[in-house]
Write a protein that holds these residues in place. Structure first.
Motif, PDB file in Angstrom:
ATOM      1  N   ASP A 151      -2.418   7.403   1.423  1.00 19.32           N
ATOM      2  CA  ASP A 151      -3.615   6.918   0.751  1.00 19.32           C
ATOM      3  C   ASP A 151      -4.836   7.387   1.540  1.00 19.32           C
ATOM      4  N   GLY A 152      -5.786   7.987   0.844  1.00 19.07           N
ATOM      5  CA  GLY A 152      -6.962   8.527   1.503  1.00 19.07           C
ATOM      6  C   GLY A 152      -7.768   7.490   2.260  1.00 19.07           C
ATOM      7  N   ARG A 153      -7.610   6.226   1.907  1.00 18.48           N
ATOM      8  CA  ARG A 153      -8.324   5.140   2.612  1.00 18.48           C
ATOM      9  C   ARG A 153      -7.613   4.723   3.889  1.00 18.48           C
ATOM     10  N   GLU A 154      -6.441   5.306   4.133  1.00 22.01           N
ATOM     11  CA  GLU A 154      -5.641   4.879   5.285  1.00 22.01           C
ATOM     12  C   GLU A 154      -5.226   6.051   6.170  1.00 22.01           C
ATOM     13  N   ILE A 155      -5.936   7.159   6.091  1.00 21.32           N
ATOM     14  CA  ILE A 155      -5.539   8.317   6.894  1.00 21.32           C
ATOM     15  C   ILE A 155      -5.844   8.064   8.371  1.00 21.32           C
ATOM     16  N   THR A 161      -7.779  14.672   5.628  1.00 20.30           N
ATOM     17  CA  THR A 161      -7.090  14.560   4.352  1.00 20.30           C
ATOM     18  C   THR A 161      -5.869  13.662   4.503  1.00 20.30           C
ATOM     19  N   GLY A 162      -5.403  13.114   3.408  1.00 16.98           N
ATOM     20  CA  GLY A 162      -4.176  12.342   3.421  1.00 16.98           C
ATOM     21  C   GLY A 162      -2.953  13.160   3.082  1.00 16.98           C
TER      22      GLY A 162
END
Length: 353
Positions: A151-155, A161-162
């Protein structure tokens, strides 16, 4: 009781003999058809949905239609003209492309051993490499879908990037290519010949596309469409965004060892090529005779001040669809006609020019 049993056995035996004879006849018929290798084809144009195929059907007829078992029920026929140029439509997405291409190449209806395949379809386009209506000949096919994704919010900190290659440790590493379909290199000589034949073609445009590209304010996005050479990225997920576009560029570089240049995004080409590769292993097609042309129907990322959501949801408003479809024929037909009209030069491979 014994008589009825013997009669039953006799009936079963006769039925078995009849079935054996029928199967033998079927096998003989299949063998005879296979032995003739079917109708020879000089060029097979592979489109993915109706408008892409129709632009060829509108220009190069009249056509003879041949049904092929296993093609998409939406596009069950292959259309061929007197020049031995044929058009088939796979249906959209990886699954349709692979299934239809396999059905075609293993059909006894056609002899494809010397056929040139032109995969021609529309695509999203990187505004730093081309513009709406640009027609791009690829040398590399890269699959964008075969990656791990966070998830891009959790990289993790430091990642941009994720996405990362499967069985790698960070987004910059090249994966081990365990799937064997992550990247393909096309015949450079054929791609170069196609580009030389088409590079001076005057391409189609539209007022809507002119207005849409002017919003980007930089070249080549805001310039008229031309024929170009750059590489294509496949994945069934439609996407839009500057950061995703940056990953597309990075992923192409990683998988091609820095040689490829990303410019178009579509769904099918790695699946189509893998199906052709399976057929090549069975000596039914020649992989050195595959060309891929993708034309830009919409930008893969927003112009300055636009949101990625607006760019994606209103992609049709960019006005690139009609020019992109028209330009598949305009940019692709010089190669098709050169092959068909100078077959003695092309039959044994790409001629030196």
């Amino acid at each position: 009781m014994l008589t009825r049993t013997i009669s039953s056995i006799a009936a079963i035996t006769l039925a078995a003999c009849a079935a054996t004879a029928s199967n033998a006849q079927d096998n003989d018929d299949n063998f005879a058809e296979s032995a003739s290798h079917g109708r020879p084809v000089k060029v097979m144009i592979v489109s993915m949905f109706a408008p892409e195929g129709q632009v060829w059907l509108d220009h190069l007829g009249p056509w003879e239609s041949t049904p092929v078992a296993g093609l998409s029920p939406d596009y069950p026929d292959v259309h061929c003209n007197k020049q031995d140029i044929c058009v088939m439509t796979t249906g959209m997405g990886h699954a349709n492309a692979a299934a239809s291409t396999m059905a075609l190449t293993f059909s006894p209806r056609f002899d494809l051993r010397h056929t040139y395949f032109l995969v021609a379809g529309i695509a999203g386009i990187d505004p730093q490499q081309g513009t709406l209506g640009s027609a791009a000949w690829a040398k590399y096919l890269v699959d964008f879908g075969i990656q791990w994704e966070l998830d891009g919010r959790e990289i993790p900190p430091g990642w941009n990037t994720g996405y990362l290659g499967i069985n790698t440790k960070d987004p910059t590493q090249k994966p081990p290519l365990d799937y064997r379909t992550e990247v393909f290199q096309l015949n450079t000589a054929l791609a170069d010949a196609a580009f030389v034949l088409s590079r001076n073609v005057q391409l189609s445009d539209s007022d809507e596309a002119k207005a849409a590209r002017a919003k980007y304010g930089y070249a080549p996005a805001d310039l008229p469409p031309t024929v170009i050479q750059c590489d294509t990225l496949a994945g069934d997920t439609w996407w839009s965004g500057t950061l995703l576009g940056e990953r597309a560029r990075q992923w192409t570089k990683i998988l091609t060892d820095g040689k490829g240049v990303y410019c178009t995004t579509q769904q099918e080409d790695n699946a189509t090529y893998e199906a052709l590769s399976r057929a090549a292993n069975a000596h039914r097609v020649d992989l050195s005779r595959v060309a891929v042309l993708r034309s830009g129907s919409d930008f893969d990322r927003p112009y300055p001040g636009q949101t990625s959501a607006d760019n994606l949801l209103n992609y049709a408003a960019q006005g690139g669809f009609q020019p992109a479809v028209a330009n598949l024929f305009l940019a692709g037909n010089p190669l098709v006609q050169d092959i068909a009209t100078h077959w003695s030069e092309w039959r044994h491979g790409v001629p030196p020019r």
